[in-house]
Motif scaffolding. Structure first.
Motif, PDB file in Angstrom:
ATOM      1  N   GLU A   1       0.846  -1.193   0.000  1.00  0.00           N
ATOM      2  CA  GLU A   1       0.000   0.000   0.000  1.00  0.00           C
ATOM      3  C   GLU A   1       0.877   1.236   0.000  1.00  0.00           C
ATOM      4  N   ILE A   2       0.253   2.359  -0.271  1.00  0.00           N
ATOM      5  CA  ILE A   2       0.941   3.646  -0.201  1.00  0.00           C
ATOM      6  C   ILE A   2       1.046   4.009   1.283  1.00  0.00           C
ATOM      7  N   PRO A   3       2.244   4.334   1.761  1.00  0.00           N
ATOM      8  CA  PRO A   3       2.398   4.662   3.187  1.00  0.00           C
ATOM      9  C   PRO A   3       1.526   5.858   3.593  1.00  0.00           C
ATOM     10  N   LYS A   4       1.088   5.847   4.828  1.00  0.00           N
ATOM     11  CA  LYS A   4       0.269   6.937   5.367  1.00  0.00           C
ATOM     12  C   LYS A   4       1.042   8.252   5.227  1.00  0.00           C
ATOM     13  N   GLY A   5       0.349   9.298   4.802  1.00  0.00           N
ATOM     14  CA  GLY A   5       0.955  10.617   4.650  1.00  0.00           C
ATOM     15  C   GLY A   5       1.562  10.845   3.277  1.00  0.00           C
ATOM     16  N   PHE A   6       1.445   9.856   2.377  1.00  0.00           N
ATOM     17  CA  PHE A   6       1.976   9.984   1.020  1.00  0.00           C
ATOM     18  C   PHE A   6       0.839   9.866   0.014  1.00  0.00           C
ATOM     19  N   ILE A   7       1.045  10.424  -1.153  1.00  0.00           N
ATOM     20  CA  ILE A   7       0.077  10.335  -2.244  1.00  0.00           C
ATOM     21  C   ILE A   7       0.835   9.988  -3.527  1.00  0.00           C
ATOM     22  N   ILE A   8       0.084   9.585  -4.540  1.00  0.00           N
ATOM     23  CA  ILE A   8       0.658   9.362  -5.864  1.00  0.00           C
ATOM     24  C   ILE A   8       0.250  10.557  -6.725  1.00  0.00           C
ATOM     25  N   HIS A   9       1.245  11.215  -7.275  1.00  0.00           N
ATOM     26  CA  HIS A   9       1.037  12.426  -8.083  1.00  0.00           C
ATOM     27  C   HIS A   9       1.273  12.090  -9.553  1.00  0.00           C
ATOM     28  N   HIS A  10       0.408  12.621 -10.427  1.00  0.00           N
ATOM     29  CA  HIS A  10       0.578  12.484 -11.871  1.00  0.00           C
ATOM     30  C   HIS A  10       1.443  13.655 -12.351  1.00  0.00           C
ATOM     31  N   LYS A  11       2.645  13.359 -12.811  1.00  0.00           N
ATOM     32  CA  LYS A  11       3.597  14.409 -13.197  1.00  0.00           C
ATOM     33  C   LYS A  11       3.051  15.348 -14.266  1.00  0.00           C
ATOM     34  N   ASP A  12       2.322  14.791 -15.245  1.00  0.00           N
ATOM     35  CA  ASP A  12       1.832  15.631 -16.338  1.00  0.00           C
ATOM     36  C   ASP A  12       0.491  16.294 -16.040  1.00  0.00           C
ATOM     37  N   GLY A  13      -0.035  16.056 -14.836  1.00  0.00           N
ATOM     38  CA  GLY A  13      -1.305  16.663 -14.447  1.00  0.00           C
ATOM     39  C   GLY A  13      -2.531  15.946 -14.984  1.00  0.00           C
ATOM     40  N   ASN A  14      -2.331  14.899 -15.790  1.00  0.00           N
ATOM     41  CA  ASN A  14      -3.436  14.144 -16.367  1.00  0.00           C
ATOM     42  C   ASN A  14      -3.722  12.939 -15.486  1.00  0.00           C
ATOM     43  N   ALA A  15      -4.804  13.005 -14.720  1.00  0.00           N
ATOM     44  CA  ALA A  15      -5.154  11.931 -13.789  1.00  0.00           C
ATOM     45  C   ALA A  15      -5.537  10.638 -14.494  1.00  0.00           C
ATOM     46  N   LEU A  16      -5.737  10.691 -15.805  1.00  0.00           N
ATOM     47  CA  LEU A  16      -6.052   9.476 -16.562  1.00  0.00           C
ATOM     48  C   LEU A  16      -4.803   8.779 -17.083  1.00  0.00           C
ATOM     49  N   ASN A  17      -3.655   9.446 -17.001  1.00  0.00           N
ATOM     50  CA  ASN A  17      -2.396   8.867 -17.485  1.00  0.00           C
ATOM     51  C   ASN A  17      -1.703   8.143 -16.335  1.00  0.00           C
ATOM     52  N   ASP A  18      -2.009   6.857 -16.200  1.00  0.00           N
ATOM     53  CA  ASP A  18      -1.443   6.061 -15.115  1.00  0.00           C
ATOM     54  C   ASP A  18      -0.197   5.286 -15.538  1.00  0.00           C
ATOM     55  N   SER A  19       0.517   5.790 -16.524  1.00  0.00           N
ATOM     56  CA  SER A  19       1.798   5.207 -16.920  1.00  0.00           C
ATOM     57  C   SER A  19       2.767   5.350 -15.748  1.00  0.00           C
ATOM     58  N   ILE A  20       3.535   4.309 -15.461  1.00  0.00           N
ATOM     59  CA  ILE A  20       4.464   4.350 -14.322  1.00  0.00           C
ATOM     60  C   ILE A  20       5.441   5.520 -14.449  1.00  0.00           C
ATOM     61  N   ASP A  21       5.784   5.898 -15.674  1.00  0.00           N
ATOM     62  CA  ASP A  21       6.697   7.033 -15.881  1.00  0.00           C
ATOM     63  C   ASP A  21       6.064   8.365 -15.504  1.00  0.00           C
ATOM     64  N   ASN A  22       4.743   8.375 -15.361  1.00  0.00           N
ATOM     65  CA  ASN A  22       4.032   9.603 -15.027  1.00  0.00           C
ATOM     66  C   ASN A  22       3.668   9.689 -13.547  1.00  0.00           C
ATOM     67  N   LEU A  23       4.044   8.676 -12.775  1.00  0.00           N
ATOM     68  CA  LEU A  23       3.647   8.623 -11.375  1.00  0.00           C
ATOM     69  C   LEU A  23       4.832   8.801 -10.445  1.00  0.00           C
ATOM     70  N   VAL A  24       4.622   9.576  -9.396  1.00  0.00           N
ATOM     71  CA  VAL A  24       5.651   9.777  -8.381  1.00  0.00           C
ATOM     72  C   VAL A  24       4.968   9.824  -7.013  1.00  0.00           C
ATOM     73  N   MET A  25       5.619   9.238  -6.019  1.00  0.00           N
ATOM     74  CA  MET A  25       5.086   9.282  -4.659  1.00  0.00           C
ATOM     75  C   MET A  25       5.641  10.525  -3.970  1.00  0.00           C
TER      76      MET A  25
END
Length: 68
Positions: A18-42
């Motif tokens: 799971e994602i640790p408490k207090g962290f979120i997954i952010h979409h680098k390009d601002g597109n919440a539909l782009n769930d490519s691993i290259d677009n995701l950062v914790m």
């Protein structure tokens, strides 16, 4: 537990339960539909809010959308 697709992709890729408490997954390009691993950062929730506050401040100062 319900998990957003971005969370599923991120956890699967990095072999996390799971994602640790207090962290979120952010979409680098601002597109919440782009769930490519290259677009995701914790990020911490705090740093994520600061990022978006700074982005909003920059848009206000520029008076228009930021050029990417």
């Amino acid at each position: 537990q319900f998990m957003l697709n971005a969370h599923y992709v991120f956890c699967s890729y990095y072999k996390l339960k799971e994602i640790p408490k207090g962290f979120i997954i952010h979409h680098k390009d601002g597109n919440a539909l782009n769930d490519s691993i290259d677009n995701l950062v914790m990020m911490t929730d705090k740093s994520h809010k600061e990022f978006h506050n700074q982005l909003a401040k920059n848009k206000f100062i520029a008076g228009k959308e930021l050029v990417k």
